[in-house]
Design an enzyme around this catalytic site. Structure first.
Site, PDB file in Angstrom:
ATOM      1  N   ARG A 280     -13.595 -45.156  -7.592  1.00 49.28           N
ATOM      2  CA  ARG A 280     -14.214 -44.919  -8.770  1.00 49.28           C
ATOM      3  C   ARG A 280     -15.491 -43.794  -8.663  1.00 49.28           C
ATOM      4  O   ARG A 280     -15.809 -43.589  -7.569  1.00 49.28           O
ATOM      5  CB  ARG A 280     -14.848 -46.048  -9.843  1.00 49.28           C
TER       6      ARG A 280
ATOM      7  N   LYS B 185      -5.487 -45.929 -26.608  1.00 49.46           N
ATOM      8  CA  LYS B 185      -6.311 -44.487 -26.627  1.00 49.46           C
ATOM      9  C   LYS B 185      -5.273 -43.371 -26.312  1.00 49.46           C
ATOM     10  O   LYS B 185      -5.763 -42.342 -26.910  1.00 49.46           O
ATOM     11  CB  LYS B 185      -7.067 -44.546 -25.428  1.00 49.46           C
TER      12      LYS B 185
ATOM     13  N   ARG C  35      -9.653 -42.837  -8.659  1.00 47.96           N
ATOM     14  CA  ARG C  35      -9.910 -42.098  -9.880  1.00 47.96           C
ATOM     15  C   ARG C  35     -11.266 -41.371  -9.767  1.00 47.96           C
ATOM     16  O   ARG C  35     -12.353 -41.450  -9.039  1.00 47.96           O
ATOM     17  CB  ARG C  35     -10.347 -43.274 -11.001  1.00 47.96           C
TER      18      ARG C  35
ATOM     19  N   TYR D  67      -5.144 -51.045 -24.315  1.00 46.30           N
ATOM     20  CA  TYR D  67      -6.431 -50.042 -24.231  1.00 46.30           C
ATOM     21  C   TYR D  67      -5.983 -48.657 -23.860  1.00 46.30           C
ATOM     22  O   TYR D  67      -5.985 -47.738 -24.596  1.00 46.30           O
ATOM     23  CB  TYR D  67      -7.338 -50.489 -23.120  1.00 46.30           C
TER      24      TYR D  67
ATOM     25  N   PRO E 263      -6.354 -49.246 -11.435  1.00 46.72           N
ATOM     26  CA  PRO E 263      -5.839 -48.056 -10.601  1.00 46.72           C
ATOM     27  C   PRO E 263      -6.649 -48.141  -9.264  1.00 46.72           C
ATOM     28  O   PRO E 263      -7.865 -48.439  -8.969  1.00 46.72           O
ATOM     29  CB  PRO E 263      -6.723 -47.000 -11.800  1.00 46.72           C
TER      30      PRO E 263
ATOM     31  N   VAL F 263     -20.379 -51.926 -12.316  1.00 48.14           N
ATOM     32  CA  VAL F 263     -21.746 -51.693 -11.774  1.00 48.14           C
ATOM     33  C   VAL F 263     -22.818 -52.919 -12.549  1.00 48.14           C
ATOM     34  O   VAL F 263     -23.629 -53.373 -11.566  1.00 48.14           O
ATOM     35  CB  VAL F 263     -22.089 -50.330 -12.575  1.00 48.14           C
TER      36      VAL F 263
HETATM   37  P1  NAD Z   1     -19.418 -51.242 -25.488  1.00 46.40           P
HETATM   38  O1  NAD Z   1     -18.486 -52.313 -25.456  1.00 46.40           O
HETATM   39  O2  NAD Z   1     -20.605 -51.385 -25.055  1.00 46.40           O
HETATM   40  O3  NAD Z   1     -19.280 -50.452 -27.049  1.00 46.40           O
HETATM   41  C1  NAD Z   1     -18.445 -50.513 -27.951  1.00 46.40           C
HETATM   42  C2  NAD Z   1     -19.033 -50.816 -29.273  1.00 46.40           C
HETATM   43  O4  NAD Z   1     -17.971 -50.791 -30.427  1.00 46.40           O
HETATM   44  C3  NAD Z   1     -19.556 -52.098 -29.459  1.00 46.40           C
HETATM   45  O5  NAD Z   1     -20.927 -52.054 -29.880  1.00 46.40           O
HETATM   46  C4  NAD Z   1     -18.653 -52.950 -30.229  1.00 46.40           C
HETATM   47  O6  NAD Z   1     -19.380 -54.144 -30.821  1.00 46.40           O
HETATM   48  C5  NAD Z   1     -18.104 -52.019 -31.048  1.00 46.40           C
HETATM   49  N1  NAD Z   1     -16.906 -52.234 -31.559  1.00 46.40           N
HETATM   50  C6  NAD Z   1     -15.653 -52.941 -30.983  1.00 46.40           C
HETATM   51  N2  NAD Z   1     -14.677 -52.822 -31.789  1.00 46.40           N
HETATM   52  C7  NAD Z   1     -15.169 -52.509 -33.055  1.00 46.40           C
HETATM   53  C8  NAD Z   1     -14.738 -52.599 -34.405  1.00 46.40           C
HETATM   54  N3  NAD Z   1     -13.421 -53.027 -34.884  1.00 46.40           N
HETATM   55  N4  NAD Z   1     -15.418 -51.814 -35.422  1.00 46.40           N
HETATM   56  C9  NAD Z   1     -16.482 -51.474 -35.259  1.00 46.40           C
HETATM   57  N5  NAD Z   1     -17.139 -51.464 -33.988  1.00 46.40           N
HETATM   58  C10 NAD Z   1     -16.406 -52.136 -33.046  1.00 46.40           C
HETATM   59  O7  NAD Z   1     -18.664 -49.941 -24.800  1.00 46.40           O
HETATM   60  P2  NAD Z   1     -18.998 -48.439 -24.216  1.00 46.40           P
HETATM   61  O8  NAD Z   1     -19.128 -48.509 -22.781  1.00 46.40           O
HETATM   62  O9  NAD Z   1     -20.329 -48.172 -24.921  1.00 46.40           O
HETATM   63  O10 NAD Z   1     -17.971 -47.519 -24.773  1.00 46.40           O
HETATM   64  C11 NAD Z   1     -18.043 -46.839 -25.708  1.00 46.40           C
HETATM   65  C12 NAD Z   1     -16.599 -46.127 -25.777  1.00 46.40           C
HETATM   66  O11 NAD Z   1     -16.632 -45.186 -25.070  1.00 46.40           O
HETATM   67  C13 NAD Z   1     -15.532 -46.884 -26.204  1.00 46.40           C
HETATM   68  O12 NAD Z   1     -14.632 -46.378 -26.995  1.00 46.40           O
HETATM   69  C14 NAD Z   1     -14.837 -46.594 -24.904  1.00 46.40           C
HETATM   70  O13 NAD Z   1     -13.512 -46.893 -24.544  1.00 46.40           O
HETATM   71  C15 NAD Z   1     -15.396 -45.226 -24.279  1.00 46.40           C
HETATM   72  N6  NAD Z   1     -15.471 -45.084 -22.800  1.00 46.40           N
HETATM   73  C16 NAD Z   1     -16.417 -45.734 -22.201  1.00 46.40           C
HETATM   74  C17 NAD Z   1     -16.252 -45.545 -20.704  1.00 46.40           C
HETATM   75  C18 NAD Z   1     -17.520 -46.321 -19.683  1.00 46.40           C
HETATM   76  O14 NAD Z   1     -17.403 -46.209 -18.706  1.00 46.40           O
HETATM   77  N7  NAD Z   1     -18.678 -46.728 -20.552  1.00 46.40           N
HETATM   78  C19 NAD Z   1     -15.262 -45.176 -20.091  1.00 46.40           C
HETATM   79  C20 NAD Z   1     -14.320 -44.519 -20.919  1.00 46.40           C
HETATM   80  C21 NAD Z   1     -14.098 -44.578 -22.289  1.00 46.40           C
HETATM   81  N1  UDP Z   2     -14.501 -54.680  -9.702  1.00 44.63           N
HETATM   82  C1  UDP Z   2     -14.672 -55.426  -8.806  1.00 44.63           C
HETATM   83  N2  UDP Z   2     -15.646 -56.727  -9.286  1.00 44.63           N
HETATM   84  C2  UDP Z   2     -16.091 -56.924 -10.358  1.00 44.63           C
HETATM   85  C3  UDP Z   2     -15.744 -55.948 -11.554  1.00 44.63           C
HETATM   86  C4  UDP Z   2     -14.908 -54.885 -11.083  1.00 44.63           C
HETATM   87  O1  UDP Z   2     -14.464 -55.284  -7.798  1.00 44.63           O
HETATM   88  O2  UDP Z   2     -16.689 -57.913 -10.427  1.00 44.63           O
HETATM   89  C5  UDP Z   2     -13.494 -53.436  -9.663  1.00 44.63           C
HETATM   90  C6  UDP Z   2     -12.023 -53.306 -10.729  1.00 44.63           C
HETATM   91  O3  UDP Z   2     -11.271 -54.361  -9.995  1.00 44.63           O
HETATM   92  C7  UDP Z   2     -12.066 -52.032 -10.550  1.00 44.63           C
HETATM   93  C8  UDP Z   2     -13.381 -51.243 -10.282  1.00 44.63           C
HETATM   94  O4  UDP Z   2     -14.287 -52.557  -9.710  1.00 44.63           O
HETATM   95  O5  UDP Z   2     -11.175 -51.616  -9.622  1.00 44.63           O
HETATM   96  C9  UDP Z   2     -13.707 -50.556 -11.751  1.00 44.63           C
HETATM   97  O6  UDP Z   2     -13.853 -51.840 -12.644  1.00 44.63           O
HETATM   98  P1  UDP Z   2     -14.518 -51.560 -14.085  1.00 44.63           P
HETATM   99  O7  UDP Z   2     -13.826 -53.025 -14.699  1.00 44.63           O
HETATM  100  O8  UDP Z   2     -15.954 -51.437 -14.229  1.00 44.63           O
HETATM  101  O9  UDP Z   2     -13.795 -50.344 -14.719  1.00 44.63           O
HETATM  102  P2  UDP Z   2     -12.230 -49.594 -14.681  1.00 44.63           P
HETATM  103  O10 UDP Z   2     -12.694 -48.357 -14.070  1.00 44.63           O
HETATM  104  O11 UDP Z   2     -11.362 -50.590 -13.881  1.00 44.63           O
HETATM  105  O12 UDP Z   2     -11.906 -49.476 -16.050  1.00 44.63           O
END
Ligand code: NAD
Ligand code: UDP
Length: 318
Positions: A214, A152, A280, A148, A277, A191
């Site tokens: 976080r 990215k 953050r 990941y 991590p 969460v």
């Molecule tokens: P999510 O898993 O709910 O959504 C991701 C979506 O992408 C899903 O609907 C999944 O089916 C689709 N998908 C996965 N692989 C695919 C593929 N090969 N082709 C087409 N569709 C595909 O996650 P999210 O939280 O909504 O995250 C969305 C984006 O934001 C991601 O790129 C993620 O890396 C980025 N992001 C999210 C967070 C967060 O906290 N939510 C933080 C950092 C980055």
């Molecule tokens: N975490 C936890 N219990 C859980 C899921 C996550 O203690 O059931 C912790 C995880 O180890 C990390 C933080 O919560 O330190 C945030 O995790 P998350 O998977 O939400 O996202 P991350 O920021 O690590 O990508």
């Protein structure tokens, strides 16, 4: 043919963030094409949009090329929860890197603006705190999170090379932890895990001692930032940190959720997963300046809305 409506493609549009983004764009009157392969997304996230004239759904995997028309592309397709992106790590890297190549190729052909959902994970286990965009990060290239994190990072490289080499208008957002309604109840992120556990009065699973931190942003505020970033002038390309800068420990989060749900859950401690991590927190000065944007909703208020969503969801499934 003349198009008065802006045509917007959202990859990963059936996911947590993608579905909220599609909803906002539909409300604004854009012609929205949602592309998703439903790897982690859910149809139920977008069923309420299916009867809208300006919304269309296409089942497609972004690792294959896509030939459609659009003025703007938001590239969100990618599993975001560590549990899901580590389930098939090779596929994760393919989705991120091939997905970026395919969407950038499409943007180049269409001369469309393109937004990339990058992540705070590009900073790895950060050695400077809070994280600023200039920081190059501390990322393990061969660990459990690398598919990941490095995926990215490579996608960011591709975006900047398409800008330099082909003059594309790119918008790279480094998204920090975001939460809210429509996270999958088994998504695995902290969460949603804690809320579902608390509502079921099951033990809250803290990984490690809970001292890791976080900073959590509510989904509506994040989506607002996406739309503002896309609307900036061509020179604004990012990378831009987006997130709520108020930092909490995971133990504090657990206690908050227990209190807000009135749960009888106990707290139990599990081993910390690899490369998790320790801290953050985004520095969002640049977003404040460029987007005139700042998260205002407190974690308590955002959690209350999210708890209400999961409460209803669990009631329906009973
Ligand atoms: P999510 O898993 O709910 O959504 C991701 C979506 O992408 C899903 O609907 C999944 O089916 C689709 N998908 C996965 N692989 C695919 C593929 N090969 N082709 C087409 N569709 C595909 O996650 P999210 O939280 O909504 O995250 C969305 C984006 O934001 C991601 O790129 C993620 O890396 C980025 N992001 C999210 C967070 C967060 O906290 N939510 C933080 C950092 C980055
Ligand atoms: N975490 C936890 N219990 C859980 C899921 C996550 O203690 O059931 C912790 C995880 O180890 C990390 C933080 O919560 O330190 C945030 O995790 P998350 O998977 O939400 O996202 P991350 O920021 O690590 O990508």
């Amino acid at each position: 043919m003349h198009h008065s409506q802006k045509r917007v493609l959202v990859t990963g549009g059936a996911g947590f963030l993608g579905s909220h983004l599609c909803e906002r764009l539909v409300e604004q009157g854009c012609d929205v094409l949602c592309v998703d392969n439903f790897y982690t997304g859910q149809k139920s996230n977008i069923t309420h949009l299916l009867n809208q004239k300006n919304f269309e759904l296409l089942r497609h995997d972004v690792t294959s090329p896509l030939y459609v028309e659009a003025d703007e592309i938001y590239n969100l397709a990618c599993p975001a929860s560590p549990v899901h992106y580590q389930h098939d790590p090779v596929q994760t890297t393919k989705t991120i890197v091939l997905g970026a190549i395919n969407m950038l190729g499409l943007a180049k052909r269409l001369n469309a603006r393109i937004f990339q959902a990058s992540t705070s994970e590009v900073y790895g286990d950060p050695l400077i705190h809070p994280q600023v965009e200039q920081y190059w990060g501390n990322v393990n290239p061969i660990g459990l999170r690398s598919c990941y994190d490095e995926g990215k990072r490579c996608a960011e490289t591709l975006f900047f090379d398409y800008r330099r080499q082909h003059g594309l208008t790119i918008k790279v957002a480094r998204i920090f932890n975001t939460y809210g309604p429509r996270m999958h109840p088994e998504d695995g992120r902290v969460v949603s895990n804690f809320i579902v556990q608390a509502l079921k009065n099951e033990p809250i699973t803290i990984f490690g001692d809970g001292s890791q931190t976080r900073a959590f942003c509510y989904v509506d505020e994040m989506v607002e930032a996406f739309i503002r970033l896309m609307a900036t002038s061509d020179e604004v390309c990012g990378p831009l940190n987006l997130g709520n800068p108020v930092e909490f420990s995971i133990l504090e989060l657990a206690r908050k959720i227990i209190a807000l749900t009135g749960s009888r859950s106990s707290i139990c401690f599990h081993p910390l997963p690899g490369d998790d991590p320790k801290q953050r927190q985004p520095d969002v000065s640049l977003a404040r300046q460029l987007l005139d944007w700042e998260p205002e909703l407190s974690l308590d208020d955002g959690l209350i809305k999210t708890i209400a969503y999961f409460d209803q969801l669990l009631m329906q499934s009973r």
